[in-house]
Write an enzyme that holds these catalytic residues in place. Sequence first.
Site, PDB file in Angstrom:
ATOM      1  N   GLU A 139      -3.740   8.054   7.564  1.00 19.83           N
ATOM      2  CA  GLU A 139      -4.766   7.201   6.959  1.00 19.83           C
ATOM      3  C   GLU A 139      -5.098   6.034   7.887  1.00 19.83           C
ATOM      4  O   GLU A 139      -6.265   5.666   8.064  1.00 19.83           O
ATOM      5  CB  GLU A 139      -4.287   6.687   5.600  1.00 19.83           C
ATOM      6  CG  GLU A 139      -5.322   5.896   4.837  1.00 19.83           C
ATOM      7  CD  GLU A 139      -4.827   5.417   3.469  1.00 19.83           C
ATOM      8  OE1 GLU A 139      -5.623   4.756   2.768  1.00 19.83           O
ATOM      9  OE2 GLU A 139      -3.667   5.694   3.117  1.00 19.83           O
TER      10      GLU A 139
ATOM     11  N   GLU B 181       2.159   1.912  -3.411  1.00 16.16           N
ATOM     12  CA  GLU B 181       1.108   2.497  -4.252  1.00 16.16           C
ATOM     13  C   GLU B 181       1.103   4.020  -4.125  1.00 16.16           C
ATOM     14  O   GLU B 181       1.006   4.746  -5.116  1.00 16.16           O
ATOM     15  CB  GLU B 181      -0.250   1.929  -3.836  1.00 16.16           C
ATOM     16  CG  GLU B 181      -1.446   2.567  -4.519  1.00 16.16           C
ATOM     17  CD  GLU B 181      -2.663   2.623  -3.630  1.00 16.16           C
ATOM     18  OE1 GLU B 181      -3.285   3.710  -3.556  1.00 16.16           O
ATOM     19  OE2 GLU B 181      -2.987   1.606  -2.998  1.00 16.16           O
ATOM     20  N   HIS B 182       1.230   4.504  -2.889  1.00 13.31           N
ATOM     21  CA  HIS B 182       1.305   5.953  -2.676  1.00 13.31           C
ATOM     22  C   HIS B 182       2.541   6.552  -3.339  1.00 13.31           C
ATOM     23  O   HIS B 182       2.476   7.612  -3.976  1.00 13.31           O
ATOM     24  CB  HIS B 182       1.354   6.255  -1.172  1.00 13.31           C
ATOM     25  CG  HIS B 182       0.024   6.276  -0.503  1.00 13.31           C
ATOM     26  ND1 HIS B 182      -0.477   7.380   0.141  1.00 13.31           N
ATOM     27  CD2 HIS B 182      -0.927   5.311  -0.379  1.00 13.31           C
ATOM     28  CE1 HIS B 182      -1.670   7.104   0.643  1.00 13.31           C
ATOM     29  NE2 HIS B 182      -1.959   5.847   0.355  1.00 13.31           N
TER      30      HIS B 182
ATOM     31  N   HIS C 286       0.829  -1.206   0.000  1.00 15.03           N
ATOM     32  CA  HIS C 286       0.000   0.000   0.000  1.00 15.03           C
ATOM     33  C   HIS C 286       0.867   1.262   0.000  1.00 15.03           C
ATOM     34  O   HIS C 286       0.567   2.241  -0.693  1.00 15.03           O
ATOM     35  CB  HIS C 286      -0.926  -0.012   1.211  1.00 15.03           C
ATOM     36  CG  HIS C 286      -1.708   1.243   1.389  1.00 15.03           C
ATOM     37  ND1 HIS C 286      -1.399   2.169   2.352  1.00 15.03           N
ATOM     38  CD2 HIS C 286      -2.775   1.745   0.708  1.00 15.03           C
ATOM     39  CE1 HIS C 286      -2.241   3.187   2.270  1.00 15.03           C
ATOM     40  NE2 HIS C 286      -3.084   2.952   1.287  1.00 15.03           N
TER      41      HIS C 286
END
Length: 416
Positions: free
Chosen positions: A126, A49-50, A46
């Site tokens: 997040e 991905e950022h 994840h």
Amino acid sequence: MTYRRTLSNGVRVVGEEIPSMRSVSIGVWIATGSRYENIHNNGISHFLEHMLFKGTERRTAREIAEVFDGIGGQVNAFTSKEYTCYYAKVLDEHFGLAVETLSDMLFHSKFAPEEIEKEKKVVIEEIRMYEDEPDELVMDVLAEGVYSGHPLGYTILGLEDNLRAFSRNDIQAYVSDRYKPSNMVVAVAGNISEEQAIAEVEQYFSTARAHTEGDEPQLTVPTFTRGLSVRQKDIEQAHICLAAAGLPAGHEDLYALVLLNNALGNSTSSRLFQEVREDRGLAYSVFSFHTAYKDCGMFGIYTGTSPEHVAEVMSIIDRICEDVAEHGLTEEELRKGKEQVKGSMMLSLESTSSRMSRLGKNELVLGREVTLDETLRGIQNVTAADVQRVARAILTQRFALAAVGPIDEGAFAKYQ
């Protein structure tokens, strides 16, 4: 018309020409996610991905955003447990620019140390935001309990301590290990010919080479652990999720399970929604779901209700599940369910994004195209006996249970 090609370096390209549209959707699907992580690097899929949006050798993060804003397009990405997808939707005339920009992000990201440190803060926020959303959090608590110790039980967002420790070398090593051509599927759907789509993708993706091309890890099938997992939280509602072992992707009984799920709790006319919410007003949200992984699956039921209503809601859920397992669906429920599922699927295919996602996910997970006709035929051929057989297999299991909120664990003694 659909097509499938494999580039010389192993990147698979699947697509569908839709001349009636003016848009094109492009998705790059990577066979990686939290299932491919370990306890020490959980969250890196994840986080990566950022990072692919934070600047390349040619473009800054702002310039990447401006590419798509400047042509009225959309670009985004998501990470799941078994795959990551980077996707864009643009007018057909901008297809080449979208493909080039996505390839630039995938193969030429700089991973600048200052951007890494900045994005760590973003992802930690997040994670903390997610902790404040109990209806989402309970799903992670459930997975952690059901797949105890297995990577399918890891959170997709990862752990704060892991994120703080990630280095540029860690990220580059993960890219080399997982972002290799053999793990990539490029899916295209919209007003672009097969010839042009293949030419553009080949131009920007055929030269991609991973630093390592080692053997793929052997995925282990998790043991489905039944028990009680509770996260006490000082909030107004008790968020509850029940789960039983489901079916893997591609299983022949999935069509029957889709119809079972639809009638039980995945529509506003379903039994759970009608009795728990409409008839008794005991919950705002109540639904059932099924998640299919490559080699296993999970069937679940979620609800959020006031602590004083927990016992009543749980009694209703138990009774409805027992009734469906014993008697199956009515002919009217089966007929209506088939029409709902077919209608929902057909309406979704009016979007190039949905068509692209269908092509990409099926190629990555199943290794083949699942045609619309095949799916419609599979749904239509399901009998009442099929649904009842699947219902008995799933709904008579001993359920696992996860709960978040002001939980009285004594109310869930039978799940301990």
